[in-house]
Design a protein around this motif. Sequence first.
Motif, mmCIF file in Angstrom:
data_model
loop_
_atom_site.group_PDB
_atom_site.id
_atom_site.type_symbol
_atom_site.label_atom_id
_atom_site.label_comp_id
_atom_site.label_asym_id
_atom_site.label_seq_id
_atom_site.Cartn_x
_atom_site.Cartn_y
_atom_site.Cartn_z
ATOM 1 N N ASP A 75 -8.838 -2.901 -0.809
ATOM 2 C CA ASP A 75 -9.583 -1.870 -1.530
ATOM 3 C C ASP A 75 -10.798 -2.403 -2.278
ATOM 4 O O ASP A 75 -11.770 -1.698 -2.462
ATOM 5 C CB ASP A 75 -8.649 -1.182 -2.545
ATOM 6 C CG ASP A 75 -7.403 -0.630 -1.884
ATOM 7 O OD1 ASP A 75 -7.535 0.358 -1.146
ATOM 8 O OD2 ASP A 75 -6.310 -1.210 -2.067
ATOM 9 N N PRO A 82 -5.385 -3.949 4.800
ATOM 10 C CA PRO A 82 -5.690 -2.802 3.935
ATOM 11 C C PRO A 82 -6.159 -3.248 2.547
ATOM 12 O O PRO A 82 -5.369 -3.344 1.614
ATOM 13 C CB PRO A 82 -4.332 -2.083 3.858
ATOM 14 C CG PRO A 82 -3.319 -3.160 4.026
ATOM 15 C CD PRO A 82 -3.936 -4.205 4.906
ATOM 16 N N GLY A 109 -3.261 -0.694 -5.389
ATOM 17 C CA GLY A 109 -4.499 -1.188 -4.785
ATOM 18 C C GLY A 109 -4.442 -2.692 -4.559
ATOM 19 O O GLY A 109 -3.668 -3.400 -5.196
ATOM 20 N N LYS A 133 0.832 -1.206 0.000
ATOM 21 C CA LYS A 133 0.000 0.000 0.000
ATOM 22 C C LYS A 133 0.870 1.261 0.000
ATOM 23 O O LYS A 133 0.524 2.258 -0.609
ATOM 24 C CB LYS A 133 -0.929 0.021 1.222
ATOM 25 C CG LYS A 133 -2.064 -0.980 1.189
ATOM 26 C CD LYS A 133 -2.991 -0.781 0.022
ATOM 27 C CE LYS A 133 -3.636 0.606 0.043
ATOM 28 N NZ LYS A 133 -4.411 0.818 -1.210
#
Length: 276
Positions: A197, A195, A175, A170
Amino acid sequence: RAKQGGKNRYEFFSTDIEEQLIARHMLERHMREAIDQGQYLVYYQAKVDVDCAQVVGVEALVRWKNSADELVSPAKFIPVAEETGLIVPLGELVMRRACEDARRWHERGANIVISINVSAVQFEMANFVDKVSQILHQTGVRPDLVELEITEGVLARNHVQARDTLLRLKELGLGIAIDDFGTGYSSLAYLKRFPIDVLKIDQGFVRDMLTDPSDAAIITAIVHLAQNLGLELVAEGVEVQEQAAALRNKGCRIMQGYLYSKPAPFDEISELIFVA
Ligand code: C2E
Ligand code: MG
Ligand code: MG
Ligand code: MG
């Protein structure tokens, strides 16, 4: 006599295994040679935003054009590439090509996000993030135009390491998408911890959603999950207009599937991208 029958059967069986081993060795050797011979091609399949009827991204899908000029499906050779470790140079080749092509599209004025499949073997290499960083720099692609697709299994195997790797990826600016979402075994808690997306709704749910209420219900749940967690959504394997309409009704805007485009070479997909 029974003993002899048993022996014959054993011999027959052993020859069979031997043949399989030889075939397997040949396949491995040909797959290795295919790198130097430039036999691996990268095809692209469009992802369409149905509200503005625009190609917003593409997924890179590797193909092997063997010496007999046959196009071999990745379902056949990716598992072998993973077992032998060949997936590492092969995955690098695909990533480099895909990033170059994303840069070419960007130079022509199209902000096309390119999704690249990453297998667990690649993801878990100690130098994976450095490799990705190197490829981003060497190709000059804008990092926010690159998305890596991983499966739930990758996250389930080693939480701590996976989270660390994702955070470092990230930081590079790209992404992260979860491929085949809904088919893995990991807990949903990872959606909060990692994390991520994008969720890609597995094509199995889409395939049967019009006839099987359970599949339709699972898709509804995934859409709500994505909306509430602020994740992007892509539906995979959209083949007919009715599926697209039902998905749109549920709140999914981005579709990928034969209805819009089959995986195709750069030039062919370029025509789709630059229409109108
Ligand atoms: P995936 O990442 O889930 O890719 C979607 C697969 O569904 C692709 O198969 C695509 O051609 C196919 N597909 C797309 N639209 C439709 C549709 O409307 N109907 C149906 N029935 N199928 C559709 P493909 O290209 O044969 O790839 C199979 C799998 O191989 C991929 O599944 C991915 O897991 C793996 N793969 C492909 N390229 C790569 C690669 O470069 N690296 C790695 N590690 N894996 C790859
Ligand atoms: Mg994929
Ligand atoms: Mg998939
Ligand atoms: Mg798959």
